[in-house]
Structure formats: structure tokens, C-alpha cells
Design a protein around this motif. Structure first.
Motif, PDB file in Angstrom:
ATOM      1  N   TYR A  38      -3.941   0.350  -2.565  1.00 44.40           N
ATOM      2  CA  TYR A  38      -3.451  -1.003  -2.323  1.00 44.40           C
ATOM      3  C   TYR A  38      -3.124  -1.675  -3.661  1.00 44.40           C
ATOM      4  N   ARG A  69       0.839  -1.191   0.000  1.00 41.01           N
ATOM      5  CA  ARG A  69       0.000   0.000   0.000  1.00 41.01           C
ATOM      6  C   ARG A  69       0.878   1.247   0.000  1.00 41.01           C
ATOM      7  N   ARG A 125       5.862   3.210  -0.661  1.00 41.54           N
ATOM      8  CA  ARG A 125       5.064   1.988  -0.768  1.00 41.54           C
ATOM      9  C   ARG A 125       5.589   0.973   0.240  1.00 41.54           C
TER      10      ARG A 125
END
Length: 127
Positions: free
Chosen positions: A94, A38, A45
Motif C-alpha cells: 500500500y 495498492r 497499481r
């Protein structure tokens, strides 16, 4: 062509649940470890969860342990992420990703181990 497509994101209130799906096309997921990552605005990330190619091993970031569950259905060529007790800090895009580098039975939360990525699905946790 190898393709991953995420779905199931949306807006949910704190404490709610969502189930994300990662569907593969152009290849068979059986031989790939699959990870969920995510990325929140302005942040790197990060790895959330990973499941080994066989499904026998799973791994979770500390921030989601006990709340998220990863699973796979190789017959449907799909991996799922069940997210319960969602918090505002879970808000992010996500992504699912596939890795042929990770050995059987092993998992990883490092994005550098994954070579194929989906486009992402937005999850927003807000009242």
C-alpha cells in the motif's frame, strides 16, 4: 524535501483490521489531495481511496467501499486508512501519494494525478 512515509502494515487474519498512516515531512499536507494505492504481485497499481485537500470529499474503489475509511489530521500532517473486514485479496503493498494538481474539493483514483509517493507498506491478509 517532500517526503511521505507509510506505516501500519502487517500480517492480519481475514476479517481483521489494520490502520495505515501516511506521515508527511518537508511540506504541509493542507493543500494536497492524498490518495492510497495498492499493488499486488503481478498486478497494476490501483487506486484504493482518496481524500480532498480540505477533507470534505472522499472516494473509494468499489472493492473497498464500506470496509475502508480514509481520514486526515492536518494538525498532525498525517492521513490514515482504516481497513476493516480485510480479505485475502486485499494483500498488497500500500502506497500513499500526494497531489497538488487536483483542485480543492475534488478527488481522484488515477495514479497519474499524483506526483509524490511514499515507499509503501506491506499488508498481508492470510490465515
Amino acid at each position: 524535501q517532500l517526503q511521505l512515509v507509510e506505516s501500519g502494515g502487517g500480517l492480519v487474519q481475514p476479517g481483521g483490521s489494520l490502520r495505515l498512516s501516511c506521515a508527511a515531512s518537508g511540506f504541509t499536507l493542507d493543500y494536497y489531495a492524498i490518495g492510497w494505492f495498492r499493488q499486488a504481485p503481478g498486478k497494476e497499481r490501483e487506486g484504493v481511496s482518496c481524500i480532498s485537500s480540505s477533507g470534505g470529499s472522499t472516494n473509494y474503489a468499489d472493492s473497498v467501499k464500506g470496509r475502508f475509511t480514509i481520514s486526515r489530521d492536518n494538525a498532525k500532517n498525517t492521513v490514515y486508512l482504516q481497513m476493516n473486514s480485510l480479505k485475502p485479496e486485499d494483500t498488497a503493498v500500500y502506497y500513499c501519494a500526494a497531489s497538488s494538481r487536483i483542485q480543492a474539493g475534488i478527488t481522484s483514483l488515477s495514479k497519474t494525478d499524483f506526483g509524490s509517493w511514499g515507499q509503501g507498506t506491506q499488508v498481508t491478509v492470510s490465515s
